[in-house]
Design an enzyme around this catalytic site. Structure first.
Site, PDB file in Angstrom:
ATOM      1  N   ARG A 141      30.939 -33.112  23.973  1.00  0.00           N
ATOM      2  CA  ARG A 141      29.696 -33.389  23.249  1.00  0.00           C
ATOM      3  C   ARG A 141      28.780 -32.166  23.210  1.00  0.00           C
ATOM      4  NH1 ARG A 141      29.132 -39.526  23.414  1.00  0.00           N
ATOM      5  NH2 ARG A 141      27.059 -39.404  22.565  1.00  0.00           N
ATOM      6  N   TYR A 144      27.236 -30.316  20.065  1.00  0.00           N
ATOM      7  CA  TYR A 144      26.093 -30.999  19.443  1.00  0.00           C
ATOM      8  C   TYR A 144      24.871 -30.921  20.351  1.00  0.00           C
ATOM      9  CZ  TYR A 144      23.555 -34.906  17.188  1.00  0.00           C
ATOM     10  OH  TYR A 144      22.624 -35.699  16.551  1.00  0.00           O
ATOM     11  N   GLY A 147      23.803 -27.340  20.906  1.00  0.00           N
ATOM     12  CA  GLY A 147      23.362 -26.817  19.608  1.00  0.00           C
ATOM     13  C   GLY A 147      21.954 -27.294  19.298  1.00  0.00           C
ATOM     14  N   ASN A 189      30.774 -49.230  13.183  1.00  0.00           N
ATOM     15  CA  ASN A 189      32.118 -49.637  13.629  1.00  0.00           C
ATOM     16  C   ASN A 189      32.207 -51.147  13.834  1.00  0.00           C
ATOM     17  OD1 ASN A 189      33.608 -47.321  13.697  1.00  0.00           O
ATOM     18  ND2 ASN A 189      34.088 -47.451  15.883  1.00  0.00           N
ATOM     19  N   PHE A 190      31.275 -51.678  14.628  1.00  0.00           N
ATOM     20  CA  PHE A 190      31.328 -53.106  14.964  1.00  0.00           C
ATOM     21  C   PHE A 190      31.186 -53.958  13.696  1.00  0.00           C
ATOM     22  CE2 PHE A 190      29.792 -52.925  19.720  1.00  0.00           C
ATOM     23  CZ  PHE A 190      30.934 -52.189  20.030  1.00  0.00           C
ATOM     24  N   THR A 209      24.171 -48.768  27.773  1.00  0.00           N
ATOM     25  CA  THR A 209      23.109 -49.267  26.879  1.00  0.00           C
ATOM     26  C   THR A 209      22.703 -48.216  25.842  1.00  0.00           C
ATOM     27  OG1 THR A 209      21.250 -48.452  28.210  1.00  0.00           O
ATOM     28  CG2 THR A 209      22.145 -50.637  28.775  1.00  0.00           C
ATOM     29  N   ARG A 276      20.314 -45.376  27.694  1.00  0.00           N
ATOM     30  CA  ARG A 276      19.403 -44.588  26.851  1.00  0.00           C
ATOM     31  C   ARG A 276      18.315 -45.487  26.309  1.00  0.00           C
ATOM     32  NH1 ARG A 276      22.444 -41.783  22.290  1.00  0.00           N
ATOM     33  NH2 ARG A 276      22.887 -40.139  23.784  1.00  0.00           N
TER      34      ARG A 276
HETATM   35  P1  NAD Z   1      24.675 -37.775   8.477  1.00  0.00           P
HETATM   36  O1  NAD Z   1      25.964 -37.192   8.937  1.00  0.00           O
HETATM   37  O2  NAD Z   1      24.717 -38.958   7.582  1.00  0.00           O
HETATM   38  O3  NAD Z   1      23.799 -36.666   7.743  1.00  0.00           O
HETATM   39  C1  NAD Z   1      23.903 -35.281   7.982  1.00  0.00           C
HETATM   40  C2  NAD Z   1      23.942 -34.571   6.644  1.00  0.00           C
HETATM   41  O4  NAD Z   1      23.988 -33.147   6.871  1.00  0.00           O
HETATM   42  C3  NAD Z   1      25.182 -34.916   5.819  1.00  0.00           C
HETATM   43  O5  NAD Z   1      24.799 -35.248   4.498  1.00  0.00           O
HETATM   44  C4  NAD Z   1      26.030 -33.642   5.869  1.00  0.00           C
HETATM   45  O6  NAD Z   1      26.862 -33.488   4.735  1.00  0.00           O
HETATM   46  C5  NAD Z   1      24.957 -32.580   5.997  1.00  0.00           C
HETATM   47  N1  NAD Z   1      25.433 -31.334   6.600  1.00  0.00           N
HETATM   48  C6  NAD Z   1      26.187 -31.184   7.725  1.00  0.00           C
HETATM   49  N2  NAD Z   1      26.397 -29.871   7.976  1.00  0.00           N
HETATM   50  C7  NAD Z   1      25.758 -29.170   6.993  1.00  0.00           C
HETATM   51  C8  NAD Z   1      25.627 -27.800   6.689  1.00  0.00           C
HETATM   52  N3  NAD Z   1      26.186 -26.845   7.458  1.00  0.00           N
HETATM   53  N4  NAD Z   1      24.912 -27.442   5.582  1.00  0.00           N
HETATM   54  C9  NAD Z   1      24.354 -28.375   4.779  1.00  0.00           C
HETATM   55  N5  NAD Z   1      24.458 -29.707   5.008  1.00  0.00           N
HETATM   56  C10 NAD Z   1      25.153 -30.089   6.109  1.00  0.00           C
HETATM   57  O7  NAD Z   1      23.812 -38.078   9.794  1.00  0.00           O
HETATM   58  P2  NAD Z   1      22.364 -38.737   9.970  1.00  0.00           P
HETATM   59  O8  NAD Z   1      22.511 -39.867  10.896  1.00  0.00           O
HETATM   60  O9  NAD Z   1      21.698 -38.934   8.670  1.00  0.00           O
HETATM   61  O10 NAD Z   1      21.615 -37.577  10.776  1.00  0.00           O
HETATM   62  C11 NAD Z   1      20.674 -36.713  10.176  1.00  0.00           C
HETATM   63  C12 NAD Z   1      20.053 -35.820  11.241  1.00  0.00           C
HETATM   64  O11 NAD Z   1      19.375 -36.622  12.207  1.00  0.00           O
HETATM   65  C13 NAD Z   1      21.060 -34.962  12.003  1.00  0.00           C
HETATM   66  O12 NAD Z   1      20.513 -33.691  12.226  1.00  0.00           O
HETATM   67  C14 NAD Z   1      21.230 -35.698  13.317  1.00  0.00           C
HETATM   68  O13 NAD Z   1      21.573 -34.832  14.351  1.00  0.00           O
HETATM   69  C15 NAD Z   1      19.849 -36.302  13.503  1.00  0.00           C
HETATM   70  N6  NAD Z   1      19.922 -37.505  14.355  1.00  0.00           N
HETATM   71  C16 NAD Z   1      20.376 -38.690  13.865  1.00  0.00           C
HETATM   72  C17 NAD Z   1      20.475 -39.797  14.704  1.00  0.00           C
HETATM   73  C18 NAD Z   1      20.949 -41.140  14.216  1.00  0.00           C
HETATM   74  O14 NAD Z   1      21.048 -42.051  15.037  1.00  0.00           O
HETATM   75  N7  NAD Z   1      21.219 -41.350  12.951  1.00  0.00           N
HETATM   76  C19 NAD Z   1      20.114 -39.676  16.056  1.00  0.00           C
HETATM   77  C20 NAD Z   1      19.679 -38.444  16.519  1.00  0.00           C
HETATM   78  C21 NAD Z   1      19.572 -37.360  15.660  1.00  0.00           C
HETATM   79  N1  UDP Z   2      31.061 -47.377  21.206  1.00  0.00           N
HETATM   80  C1  UDP Z   2      31.880 -48.481  21.415  1.00  0.00           C
HETATM   81  N2  UDP Z   2      32.743 -48.828  20.422  1.00  0.00           N
HETATM   82  C2  UDP Z   2      32.827 -48.184  19.241  1.00  0.00           C
HETATM   83  C3  UDP Z   2      31.984 -47.070  19.023  1.00  0.00           C
HETATM   84  C4  UDP Z   2      31.104 -46.684  20.028  1.00  0.00           C
HETATM   85  O1  UDP Z   2      31.826 -49.124  22.464  1.00  0.00           O
HETATM   86  O2  UDP Z   2      33.643 -48.594  18.396  1.00  0.00           O
HETATM   87  C5  UDP Z   2      30.097 -47.006  22.256  1.00  0.00           C
HETATM   88  C6  UDP Z   2      30.109 -45.532  22.662  1.00  0.00           C
HETATM   89  O3  UDP Z   2      31.090 -45.282  23.648  1.00  0.00           O
HETATM   90  C7  UDP Z   2      28.697 -45.375  23.171  1.00  0.00           C
HETATM   91  C8  UDP Z   2      27.864 -46.315  22.319  1.00  0.00           C
HETATM   92  O4  UDP Z   2      28.792 -47.231  21.749  1.00  0.00           O
HETATM   93  O5  UDP Z   2      28.607 -45.768  24.519  1.00  0.00           O
HETATM   94  C9  UDP Z   2      27.108 -45.632  21.192  1.00  0.00           C
HETATM   95  O6  UDP Z   2      28.013 -44.804  20.491  1.00  0.00           O
HETATM   96  P1  UDP Z   2      27.638 -43.992  19.173  1.00  0.00           P
HETATM   97  O7  UDP Z   2      28.811 -43.138  18.832  1.00  0.00           O
HETATM   98  O8  UDP Z   2      27.138 -44.930  18.142  1.00  0.00           O
HETATM   99  O9  UDP Z   2      26.368 -43.110  19.567  1.00  0.00           O
HETATM  100  P2  UDP Z   2      26.006 -42.189  20.819  1.00  0.00           P
HETATM  101  O10 UDP Z   2      27.051 -42.276  21.884  1.00  0.00           O
HETATM  102  O11 UDP Z   2      25.905 -40.829  20.243  1.00  0.00           O
HETATM  103  O12 UDP Z   2      24.731 -42.771  21.280  1.00  0.00           O
END
Ligand code: NAD
Ligand code: UDP
Length: 314
Positions: A141, A144, A147, A189-190, A209, A276
């Protein structure tokens, strides 16, 4: 009218943000390389004369004139960000450098979509912004997590060294319509598994969680942060403090979809955080923001969305 750049604008969160910004009368430039996003997410915006899509990779410099930048470009689901981890790190780090360079040149305000992953597998619970995290630097991980941590560092260094006007938000698990059906995140997924009456896959014991925020709440918080008072930089947590085990989520989804799916258990991936939950006092105080959509209500809307596309999901 503000000229607003949204990187990652064709993704899940980005497409909802573009929609909201257009509705408020902004001139929106959506930049995306379509790695995890797609044009279907923004097709309904394409005919709007104040919306412009540019296919571009933010690891390369970009020259546009804008007033505000929302930097969302980055694959966000573990499957996608682990697919090409080196590229994920480049997107976070070079992407942040390029967008900060742009913000500096055009004097734009810039918001970074950071993540609760900066806390890693947290040793304190719930997590306030002051917690510095527990991240494995060399795990699967890390591309990410580290980064995103480096991107936060760059944001604060550009702020201190060059006076760039920054806003940093740490997003906790957010869900809703337009999540990618195959990106492996737990809510999508679910729901997809349940709608297809396939086994619902819990990783580990299911006692870990997460706190799930519905997309409309998150976008509201994001826009408030961008338009918050001068000098307020964050980082600020945004998420819904309602906390659920994955077992509870699976049972809820099966019940709400009326599915015949069985729950099965699979191996827990490496470094999967055990718990979390955000402390959101800072967002409440500074932005007057807190989420209003409870899990059942958000799941209902998300299930409706997936019903319309699940027949095409393989
Ligand atoms: P997503 O994958 O749907 O959206 C990310 C977008 O970025 C995509 O459209 C992808 O094509 C684009 N992208 C990826 N690499 C790129 C690059 N090098 N240049 C240009 N475009 C690029 O994900 P999301 O859930 O919409 O997440 C959006 C942002 O929010 C991300 O930065 C993510 O880390 C952050 N974030 C999301 C969540 C969440 O739960 N959804 C949680 C924490 C942080
Ligand atoms: N998870 C799971 N089944 C799935 C996909 C995810 O039990 O089919 C679990 C995963 O191991 C994690 C939690 O759900 O503990 C949230 O996972 P997700 O990938 O949505 O987000 P993140 O781990 O980045 O919070």
């Amino acid at each position: 009218m503000n000229r607003v750049l949204v990187t990652g604008g064709a993704g899940f969160l980005g497409s909802h943000l573009c929609e909201r910004l257009l509705a408020e009368g902004n001139d929106v430039i959506c930049v995306d390389n379509l790695f995890t996003g797609n044009k279907d997410n923004i097709r309904h915006l394409m005919s709007n004369p104040y919306f412009e899509f540019i296919r571009h990779d933010i690891t390369e410099p970009l020259y546009v004139e804008v007033d505000q930048i929302y930097n969302l470009a980055c694959p966000a689901s573990p499957i996608h960000y682990q697919h090409d981890p080196i590229k994920t790190a480049k997107t976070s780090v070079f992407g942040a450098l390029n967008m900060l360079g742009l913000a500096k040149r055009v004097h734009a305000r810039i918001l970074q979509a950071s993540t609760s992953e900066v806390y890693g597998d947290p040793e304190i619970h719930p997590q306030p912004e002051s917690y510095r995290g527990c991240v494995n630097t060399i795990g699967i991980r890390s591309c990410y997590d580290e980064g995103k941590r480096m991107a936060e560092t760059l944001f604060f260094d550009y702020h201190r060294q060059h006076g760039v006007d920054i806003k940093v938000m740490r997003i906790f698990n957010t869900y809703g319509p337009r999540m990618h059906p195959n990106d492996g995140r737990v809510v999508s997924n679910f729901i997809v598994q349940a709608l297809k009456n396939e086994d619902v896959t819990i990783y580990g014991t299911g006692r870990q969680t997460r706190s799930f925020c519905y997309v409309s709440d998150l976008i509201e918080g994001m826009v408030r942060l961008m338009n918050s008072r001068d000098g307020f930089t964050g980082p600020v947590n945004m998420g819904n403090p309602g906390e659920f085990t994955m077992l509870e989520l699976a049972e809820k989804v099966i019940e709400m979809t009326g599915s015949t799916s069985k729950i099965i258990f699979k191996e827990l991936p490496q470094d999967d955080p055990m718990q979390r939950k955000p402390v959101i006092e800072l967002a409440k105080k500074e932005l007057g923001w807190e989420p209003s959509v409870v899990l059942e209500e958000g799941l209902e809307k998300t299930i409706e969305y997936f019903k319309t596309i699940v027949k095409n999901v393989r």
